[in-house]
Design a protein around this motif. Sequence first.
Motif, PDB file in Angstrom:
ATOM      1  N   THR A   1      -7.043   6.612 -14.467  1.00 39.61           N
ATOM      2  CA  THR A   1      -5.927   6.561 -13.529  1.00 39.61           C
ATOM      3  C   THR A   1      -6.421   5.996 -12.207  1.00 39.61           C
ATOM      4  OG1 THR A   1      -4.930   8.472 -14.588  1.00 39.61           O
ATOM      5  CG2 THR A   1      -4.130   7.907 -12.391  1.00 39.61           C
TER       6      THR A   1
ATOM      7  N   LEU B   1      -1.259   4.019  -8.876  1.00 34.82           N
ATOM      8  CA  LEU B   1      -0.032   3.851  -9.647  1.00 34.82           C
ATOM      9  C   LEU B   1      -0.274   3.241 -11.025  1.00 34.82           C
ATOM     10  CD1 LEU B   1       2.343   2.516  -6.842  1.00 34.82           C
ATOM     11  CD2 LEU B   1       2.120   4.857  -7.698  1.00 34.82           C
TER      12      LEU B   1
ATOM     13  N   LYS C   1      -2.375   3.144 -14.745  1.00 40.47           N
ATOM     14  CA  LYS C   1      -3.196   3.890 -15.697  1.00 40.47           C
ATOM     15  C   LYS C   1      -3.564   2.954 -16.840  1.00 40.47           C
ATOM     16  CE  LYS C   1      -3.828   8.089 -18.205  1.00 40.47           C
ATOM     17  NZ  LYS C   1      -3.539   9.494 -18.226  1.00 40.47           N
TER      18      LYS C   1
ATOM     19  N   ARG D   1      -0.107   1.226 -17.888  1.00 38.01           N
ATOM     20  CA  ARG D   1       1.121   1.860 -17.425  1.00 38.01           C
ATOM     21  C   ARG D   1       1.166   1.754 -15.920  1.00 38.01           C
ATOM     22  NH1 ARG D   1       1.658   8.020 -18.480  1.00 38.01           N
ATOM     23  NH2 ARG D   1       0.557   8.172 -16.511  1.00 38.01           N
ATOM     24  N   ILE D   2       2.320   1.354 -15.400  1.00 34.02           N
ATOM     25  CA  ILE D   2       2.529   1.281 -13.958  1.00 34.02           C
ATOM     26  C   ILE D   2       3.599   2.301 -13.592  1.00 34.02           C
ATOM     27  CG2 ILE D   2       3.229  -0.169 -12.028  1.00 34.02           C
ATOM     28  CD1 ILE D   2       2.277  -2.593 -13.717  1.00 34.02           C
ATOM     29  N   ASN D   3       3.258   3.254 -12.736  1.00 33.12           N
ATOM     30  CA  ASN D   3       4.190   4.283 -12.296  1.00 33.12           C
ATOM     31  C   ASN D   3       4.937   3.825 -11.046  1.00 33.12           C
ATOM     32  OD1 ASN D   3       3.336   6.143 -14.277  1.00 33.12           O
ATOM     33  ND2 ASN D   3       1.603   6.730 -13.011  1.00 33.12           N
ATOM     34  N   PHE D   4       6.216   4.092 -10.994  1.00 37.82           N
ATOM     35  CA  PHE D   4       7.026   3.759  -9.824  1.00 37.82           C
ATOM     36  C   PHE D   4       7.407   5.014  -9.094  1.00 37.82           C
ATOM     37  CE2 PHE D   4       7.779   0.281 -12.778  1.00 37.82           C
ATOM     38  CZ  PHE D   4       7.495  -0.807 -11.959  1.00 37.82           C
TER      39      PHE D   4
END
Length: 168
Positions: free
Chosen positions: A124, A127, A129, A165-168
């Motif tokens: 991680t 933003l 992973k 994975r891109i977190n918003f």
Amino acid sequence: VDPDAPTIGAIALGIGYGARIGILRGSFPIPTVSVSVMKRHVPRIQFGDVTAGDLADFATDLSATNWRAVAGMRVLFADVAAGIGVDHYTSAATIRYRDGIITRTVTLDLKNTRQVLFADAGLTLGLVKLVAELGYQTGTDQSFSTTFSDFDPKAGHVFWGAGLRINF
């Protein structure tokens, strides 16, 4: 694709559902342990159509039940996990062909069970992973009369995957 299959617009859907149960909520150095089961089904597909004049047709569906036991832990920004599992596949296949003026039908109820070992890693970074998996699935003798030149179903096979994975 089976005209009775669930769809969104013109796209046929496979159906899947499952459950995961946490057995142990670990804290370093004790890992978190969970077990899960998933059931998936792919709609029946058909190639060719004897009634429309083709010499042969073939139709099949596929269902899978997947069992997993996983142990893993997080250390700072890294996640690691390892697990074992069992994959059970079933399929009902039908082959129809013309033998002169007679149409013959062959039905097959196919079943296959394989074991799987795998290791996962994740990193991680804010933003983002990054994740990866490496595993091995055992082979099994399907008693095929065909000899495959580039694939031996009796042999085990290594698999891998990677994701972002891109977190918003």
